[in-house]
Design a protein around this motif. Structure first.
Motif, PDB file in Angstrom:
ATOM      1  N   GLY A  88       0.812  -1.214   0.000  1.00  0.00           N
ATOM      2  CA  GLY A  88       0.000   0.000   0.000  1.00  0.00           C
ATOM      3  C   GLY A  88       0.844   1.263   0.000  1.00  0.00           C
ATOM      4  O   GLY A  88       0.466   2.288  -0.581  1.00  0.00           O
ATOM      5  N   LYS A  89       2.004   1.199   0.638  1.00  0.00           N
ATOM      6  CA  LYS A  89       2.901   2.359   0.683  1.00  0.00           C
ATOM      7  C   LYS A  89       3.389   2.766  -0.702  1.00  0.00           C
ATOM      8  O   LYS A  89       3.780   3.910  -0.902  1.00  0.00           O
ATOM      9  N   THR A  90       3.349   1.851  -1.650  1.00  0.00           N
ATOM     10  CA  THR A  90       3.805   2.179  -3.005  1.00  0.00           C
ATOM     11  C   THR A  90       2.876   3.180  -3.682  1.00  0.00           C
ATOM     12  O   THR A  90       3.230   3.761  -4.701  1.00  0.00           O
ATOM     13  N   LEU A  91       1.701   3.414  -3.113  1.00  0.00           N
ATOM     14  CA  LEU A  91       0.750   4.378  -3.679  1.00  0.00           C
ATOM     15  C   LEU A  91       0.980   5.805  -3.182  1.00  0.00           C
ATOM     16  O   LEU A  91       0.324   6.733  -3.647  1.00  0.00           O
ATOM     17  N   GLU A  92       1.888   6.006  -2.239  1.00  0.00           N
ATOM     18  CA  GLU A  92       2.056   7.333  -1.644  1.00  0.00           C
ATOM     19  C   GLU A  92       2.314   8.414  -2.687  1.00  0.00           C
ATOM     20  O   GLU A  92       1.664   9.464  -2.682  1.00  0.00           O
ATOM     21  N   PHE A  93       3.239   8.196  -3.591  1.00  0.00           N
ATOM     22  CA  PHE A  93       3.562   9.207  -4.605  1.00  0.00           C
ATOM     23  C   PHE A  93       2.333   9.528  -5.451  1.00  0.00           C
ATOM     24  O   PHE A  93       2.017  10.698  -5.691  1.00  0.00           O
ATOM     25  N   ILE A  94       1.622   8.500  -5.862  1.00  0.00           N
ATOM     26  CA  ILE A  94       0.434   8.692  -6.703  1.00  0.00           C
ATOM     27  C   ILE A  94      -0.633   9.481  -5.949  1.00  0.00           C
ATOM     28  O   ILE A  94      -1.233  10.405  -6.495  1.00  0.00           O
ATOM     29  N   LEU A  95      -0.872   9.133  -4.693  1.00  0.00           N
ATOM     30  CA  LEU A  95      -1.889   9.819  -3.898  1.00  0.00           C
ATOM     31  C   LEU A  95      -1.519  11.281  -3.660  1.00  0.00           C
ATOM     32  O   LEU A  95      -2.368  12.165  -3.729  1.00  0.00           O
ATOM     33  N   ARG A  96      -0.241  11.528  -3.400  1.00  0.00           N
ATOM     34  CA  ARG A  96       0.204  12.918  -3.207  1.00  0.00           C
ATOM     35  C   ARG A  96       0.023  13.718  -4.499  1.00  0.00           C
ATOM     36  O   ARG A  96      -0.425  14.858  -4.471  1.00  0.00           O
ATOM     37  N   GLN A  97       0.393  13.104  -5.616  1.00  0.00           N
ATOM     38  CA  GLN A  97       0.247  13.780  -6.904  1.00  0.00           C
ATOM     39  C   GLN A  97      -1.220  14.042  -7.225  1.00  0.00           C
ATOM     40  O   GLN A  97      -1.578  15.111  -7.727  1.00  0.00           O
ATOM     41  N   GLY A 102      -5.558  17.833  -7.830  1.00  0.00           N
ATOM     42  CA  GLY A 102      -6.921  18.233  -7.477  1.00  0.00           C
ATOM     43  C   GLY A 102      -6.977  19.661  -6.960  1.00  0.00           C
ATOM     44  O   GLY A 102      -7.865  20.440  -7.336  1.00  0.00           O
ATOM     45  N   ILE A 103      -6.026  20.040  -6.124  1.00  0.00           N
ATOM     46  CA  ILE A 103      -5.972  21.408  -5.605  1.00  0.00           C
ATOM     47  C   ILE A 103      -5.694  22.391  -6.738  1.00  0.00           C
ATOM     48  O   ILE A 103      -6.356  23.426  -6.856  1.00  0.00           O
ATOM     49  N   GLN A 104      -4.727  22.064  -7.590  1.00  0.00           N
ATOM     50  CA  GLN A 104      -4.412  22.934  -8.726  1.00  0.00           C
ATOM     51  C   GLN A 104      -5.609  23.070  -9.661  1.00  0.00           C
ATOM     52  O   GLN A 104      -5.871  24.155 -10.179  1.00  0.00           O
ATOM     53  N   HIS A 105      -6.321  22.003  -9.877  1.00  0.00           N
ATOM     54  CA  HIS A 105      -7.479  22.032 -10.767  1.00  0.00           C
ATOM     55  C   HIS A 105      -8.574  22.932 -10.197  1.00  0.00           C
ATOM     56  O   HIS A 105      -9.181  23.714 -10.937  1.00  0.00           O
ATOM     57  N   MET A 106      -8.818  22.832  -8.897  1.00  0.00           N
ATOM     58  CA  MET A 106      -9.829  23.691  -8.267  1.00  0.00           C
ATOM     59  C   MET A 106      -9.436  25.168  -8.396  1.00  0.00           C
ATOM     60  O   MET A 106     -10.275  26.022  -8.693  1.00  0.00           O
ATOM     61  N   GLU A 107      -8.147  25.463  -8.195  1.00  0.00           N
ATOM     62  CA  GLU A 107      -7.664  26.845  -8.344  1.00  0.00           C
ATOM     63  C   GLU A 107      -7.805  27.307  -9.787  1.00  0.00           C
ATOM     64  O   GLU A 107      -8.220  28.446 -10.041  1.00  0.00           O
ATOM     65  N   TYR A 108      -7.466  26.437 -10.728  1.00  0.00           N
ATOM     66  CA  TYR A 108      -7.582  26.764 -12.149  1.00  0.00           C
ATOM     67  C   TYR A 108      -9.025  27.114 -12.507  1.00  0.00           C
ATOM     68  O   TYR A 108      -9.291  28.130 -13.150  1.00  0.00           O
ATOM     69  N   LEU A 109      -9.963  26.270 -12.089  1.00  0.00           N
ATOM     70  CA  LEU A 109     -11.373  26.529 -12.394  1.00  0.00           C
ATOM     71  C   LEU A 109     -11.876  27.798 -11.721  1.00  0.00           C
ATOM     72  O   LEU A 109     -12.651  28.552 -12.309  1.00  0.00           O
ATOM     73  N   SER A 110     -11.434  28.036 -10.503  1.00  0.00           N
ATOM     74  CA  SER A 110     -11.836  29.238  -9.789  1.00  0.00           C
ATOM     75  C   SER A 110     -11.356  30.489 -10.533  1.00  0.00           C
ATOM     76  O   SER A 110     -12.111  31.450 -10.708  1.00  0.00           O
ATOM     77  N   GLU A 111     -10.103  30.474 -10.969  1.00  0.00           N
ATOM     78  CA  GLU A 111      -9.554  31.606 -11.723  1.00  0.00           C
ATOM     79  C   GLU A 111     -10.275  31.774 -13.056  1.00  0.00           C
ATOM     80  O   GLU A 111     -10.584  32.897 -13.466  1.00  0.00           O
ATOM     81  N   LYS A 112     -10.556  30.679 -13.716  1.00  0.00           N
ATOM     82  CA  LYS A 112     -11.243  30.729 -15.003  1.00  0.00           C
ATOM     83  C   LYS A 112     -12.633  31.334 -14.841  1.00  0.00           C
ATOM     84  O   LYS A 112     -13.053  32.175 -15.630  1.00  0.00           O
ATOM     85  N   ARG A 113     -13.352  30.909 -13.828  1.00  0.00           N
ATOM     86  CA  ARG A 113     -14.700  31.451 -13.578  1.00  0.00           C
ATOM     87  C   ARG A 113     -14.651  32.921 -13.216  1.00  0.00           C
ATOM     88  O   ARG A 113     -15.513  33.683 -13.600  1.00  0.00           O
ATOM     89  N   ALA A 114     -13.639  33.321 -12.438  1.00  0.00           N
ATOM     90  CA  ALA A 114     -13.506  34.735 -12.045  1.00  0.00           C
ATOM     91  C   ALA A 114     -13.266  35.607 -13.276  1.00  0.00           C
ATOM     92  O   ALA A 114     -13.772  36.724 -13.352  1.00  0.00           O
TER      93      ALA A 114
END
Length: 117
Positions: A88-97, A102-114
């Motif tokens: 299960g620990k082998t998923l750490e990099f993938i989960l962090r990425q 997801g955070i970057q995408h939310m910021e991108y959409l927020s900026e686009k809508r603004a």
């Protein structure tokens, strides 16, 4: 870097998504990854919105895939702890990425809508 073949990609992505897709599985895995061994009640408290039934089901599925380990202690009342496995620990990099994207995408959409207003 190895060249990706469409057929191999499809198989790998399907298998990966089959195992970790769900509203709660990646969150459960990340909690266990970052915070170590957790009791059921601790996980329930740390994941607002998840029902006891859903948490139980998701934990069972993750255990079946050998991504987490469940340990029951013979006490009254019984104590159950969940730990991420080495596999299960082998998923750490993938989960962090995935979290960062997801955070970057939310910021991108927020900026686009603004900009559209």
């Amino acid at each position: 870097m190895e060249k990706l073949e469409p057929h191999t990609c499809k198989i790998g992505i399907q298998e990966s998504l089959h195992i970790i897709v769900g509203k709660w599985k990646p969150i459960i895995l990340l909690h266990l990854q970052l915070e170590g061994t957790q009791r059921f009640s601790d996980l329930k408290r740390q994941i607002p919105g998840i029902t006891q039934k859903m948490l139980t089901a998701q934990l069972r599925e993750l255990e079946e895939e050998d991504l987490i380990q469940r340990e029951v202690y013979p006490e009254v009342p019984p104590r159950v702890e969940y730990t991420i496995t080495e596999h299960g620990k082998t998923l750490e990099f993938i989960l962090r990425q995935l979290n960062e994207w997801g955070i970057q995408h939310m910021e991108y959409l927020s900026e686009k809508r603004a900009k559209q207003k």
